[in-house]
Design a protein around this motif. Structure first.
Motif, short mmCIF file in Angstrom:
data_model
loop_
_atom_site.label_atom_id
_atom_site.label_comp_id
_atom_site.label_asym_id
_atom_site.label_seq_id
_atom_site.Cartn_x
_atom_site.Cartn_y
_atom_site.Cartn_z
N LYS A 10 21.90 7.37 65.58
CA LYS A 10 23.01 8.29 65.87
C LYS A 10 23.81 7.83 67.08
CE LYS A 10 20.52 12.25 63.92
NZ LYS A 10 19.80 13.51 64.21
N THR A 11 23.15 7.14 68.00
CA THR A 11 23.85 6.66 69.20
C THR A 11 24.02 5.14 69.20
OG1 THR A 11 21.74 6.64 70.39
CG2 THR A 11 23.12 8.58 70.64
N LEU A 12 23.00 4.41 68.76
CA LEU A 12 23.07 2.95 68.80
C LEU A 12 23.91 2.36 67.66
CD1 LEU A 12 19.38 2.05 69.70
CD2 LEU A 12 21.38 1.93 71.18
N LYS A 13 23.95 3.06 66.53
CA LYS A 13 24.69 2.59 65.35
C LYS A 13 24.33 1.14 65.03
CE LYS A 13 28.42 5.94 65.97
NZ LYS A 13 27.79 6.69 67.10
N ALA A 14 25.31 0.25 64.95
CA ALA A 14 25.05 -1.13 64.53
C ALA A 14 24.30 -1.95 65.57
CB ALA A 14 26.36 -1.82 64.16
N ARG A 15 24.10 -1.41 66.78
CA ARG A 15 23.33 -2.12 67.79
C ARG A 15 21.83 -1.91 67.60
NH1 ARG A 15 26.43 -3.74 72.10
NH2 ARG A 15 24.70 -5.18 72.48
N LEU A 16 21.47 -1.17 66.57
CA LEU A 16 20.07 -1.00 66.17
C LEU A 16 19.84 -1.85 64.93
CD1 LEU A 16 17.29 0.42 66.27
CD2 LEU A 16 18.29 2.30 65.00
N VAL A 17 18.93 -2.82 65.01
CA VAL A 17 18.67 -3.74 63.91
C VAL A 17 17.23 -3.61 63.46
CG1 VAL A 17 18.63 -6.16 63.16
CG2 VAL A 17 20.45 -5.35 64.68
N ILE A 18 17.05 -3.39 62.17
CA ILE A 18 15.73 -3.27 61.56
C ILE A 18 15.36 -4.61 60.94
CG2 ILE A 18 14.37 -2.11 59.78
CD1 ILE A 18 16.51 0.17 59.97
N VAL A 19 14.20 -5.15 61.33
CA VAL A 19 13.65 -6.33 60.67
C VAL A 19 12.66 -5.81 59.64
CG1 VAL A 19 12.37 -8.47 60.96
CG2 VAL A 19 14.06 -7.78 62.68
N ASP A 20 13.06 -5.84 58.38
CA ASP A 20 12.41 -5.06 57.34
C ASP A 20 11.54 -5.94 56.44
OD1 ASP A 20 11.73 -2.82 55.94
OD2 ASP A 20 13.74 -2.41 55.15
N THR A 21 10.29 -6.13 56.82
CA THR A 21 9.38 -6.94 56.04
C THR A 21 8.95 -6.20 54.78
OG1 THR A 21 8.60 -8.00 58.06
CG2 THR A 21 7.22 -8.25 56.12
N SER A 22 9.15 -6.86 53.64
CA SER A 22 8.83 -6.26 52.32
C SER A 22 9.60 -4.97 52.08
CB SER A 22 7.33 -6.01 52.18
OG SER A 22 6.62 -7.23 52.30
N ASN A 23 10.71 -4.78 52.81
CA ASN A 23 11.57 -3.60 52.61
C ASN A 23 10.82 -2.28 52.79
OD1 ASN A 23 13.54 -5.48 52.05
ND2 ASN A 23 13.41 -5.23 49.84
N GLU A 24 9.88 -2.25 53.72
CA GLU A 24 9.08 -1.05 53.94
C GLU A 24 9.88 0.07 54.60
OE1 GLU A 24 6.10 -0.30 53.11
OE2 GLU A 24 4.91 -2.10 52.83
N ILE A 25 10.81 -0.27 55.48
CA ILE A 25 11.48 0.74 56.29
C ILE A 25 12.68 1.33 55.57
CG2 ILE A 25 12.59 1.24 58.51
CD1 ILE A 25 11.08 -1.19 59.65
N ALA A 26 13.55 0.47 55.07
CA ALA A 26 14.83 0.94 54.51
C ALA A 26 14.91 0.81 53.00
CB ALA A 26 15.98 0.18 55.16
N GLY A 27 13.82 0.50 52.35
CA GLY A 27 13.79 0.51 50.90
C GLY A 27 14.22 -0.80 50.26
#
Length: 319
Positions: free
Chosen positions: A157-174
């Motif tokens: 909500k505050t970081l927007k695009a400055r927050l980066v998810i490294v998503d191994t096997s797509n566990e976090i964001a599907g």
């Protein structure tokens, strides 16, 4: 970007469509069992010639044996699996893992029902709203990744695009190229092979200017070194790690550099830990927050009970 009402609508729609699609993969008799209590289904284990096992709100329930026809039906619906034995459904948080025999034929599956729960991390805003690096601790299946998504939801909500998810096997964001709407404006970098996780973390740091990196299940080869590099460059880290409690994590030799090189024999550490906040997931919706994670580590090394605040999302904070 969407306003809150639109974002919640998109999350609800994605959850509904994703569950319907996953249910369509199962043979009719299994689908009927799952539909009866779909909101409580957490995991399904299908093994050839063995009873079907469905975990509903922590309880395992056994049904009739799984046939060869059931295995073939499900496998054909999924279509293919990655080299790590996993598959997903685009736009959803569900995870499907395969068991193969010596001839590489599918003989079983583990299906984990992943869910986005908007606002799940809201009770923790006091501790997750700043720039402190945070380590989430818990055994498998207790809800670490679900909480991690909630923290991403809050921070995005505050970081927007400055927050980066490294998503191994797509566990976090599907699964799929478009991430689940639960992550809001955060960015996602996919990792198909866990052995490449460290390399993708470094790419995120050097190429995409994040303020915060989010990683699920650290401990793969090279993770620790690259996360140390991230902190030296001023990038915050939010990560999960397996362990029943803080002492389990301190006993993990791979993680020692991130925890200040703790020595269990002398009861001391050599350096300052990478993480400032610790959160132990005790059970679904119940957390123990260590606002002073360095102090908690020192107490654990002295064989004392680390000071923390227990948060039960159904009740209120307890000292």
């Amino acid at each position: 970007m969407w306003d809150d009402a639109e974002r919640l609508r998109k999350i609800e729609e994605a959850e509904k469509q994703g569950t319907e699609r996953l249910l369509s993969y199962f043979p009719a008799w299994i689908r009927n069992i799952l539909t009866e209590n779909i909101d409580g289904v957490e995991e399904v284990a299908m093994d050839l010639g063995r009873p079907l096992v469905v975990r509903i709100r922590g309880e395992q329930i056994l049904y009739r044996e799984v046939s060869q026809g059931d295995i073939e039906y499900f496998y054909n619906k999924v279509g293919s699996f990655r080299s790590n034995g996993r598959a997903g459904i685009p736009g959803t948080l569900h995870r499907i893992s395969v068991i193969r025999d010596a001839d590489e034929l599918a003989i079983g599956f583990t299906i984990r029902f992943g869910r986005a729960i908007p606002g799940i991390a809201a009770p923790l805003r006091e501790w997750i709203g700043g720039r402190e690096s945070t380590l989430i601790i818990g055994p498998p299946g207790v809800g670490k990744t679900t909480l991690l998504r909630g923290i991403v939801e809050e921070k995005a909500k505050t970081l927007k695009a400055r927050l980066v998810i490294v998503d191994t096997s797509n566990e976090i964001a599907g699964d799929g190229t478009v991430p689940h709407p639960i992550i809001g404006s955060a960015r996602r970098m996919m990792v198909g092979d866990p052995r490449k996780q460290a390399n993708i973390i470094m790419q995120a740091i050097t190429n995409h200017s994040p303020e915060t990196i989010v990683v699920d299940e650290i401990g793969y080869h090279g993770d620790v070194e690259v996360l140390e590099t991230a902190r030296r460059r001023g990038v915050d880290i939010v990560a999960t790690v397996h362990g029943e409690d803080l002492r389990d994590v301190l006993e993990n030799p791979v993680l020692k550099p991130l925890l200040g090189y703790p020595d269990l024999e002398t009861g001391k550490r050599l350096t300052r830990p990478t993480f400032q906040i610790g959160i132990a997931v005790l059970s679904k919706g119940v957390y123990k927050v260590y606002p002073n994670f360095t102090g908690a580590i020192d107490q654990a090394l002295r064989k004392e009970d680390p000071e923390g605040i227990t948060i039960n999302t159904l009740t209120k904070a307890q000292p």
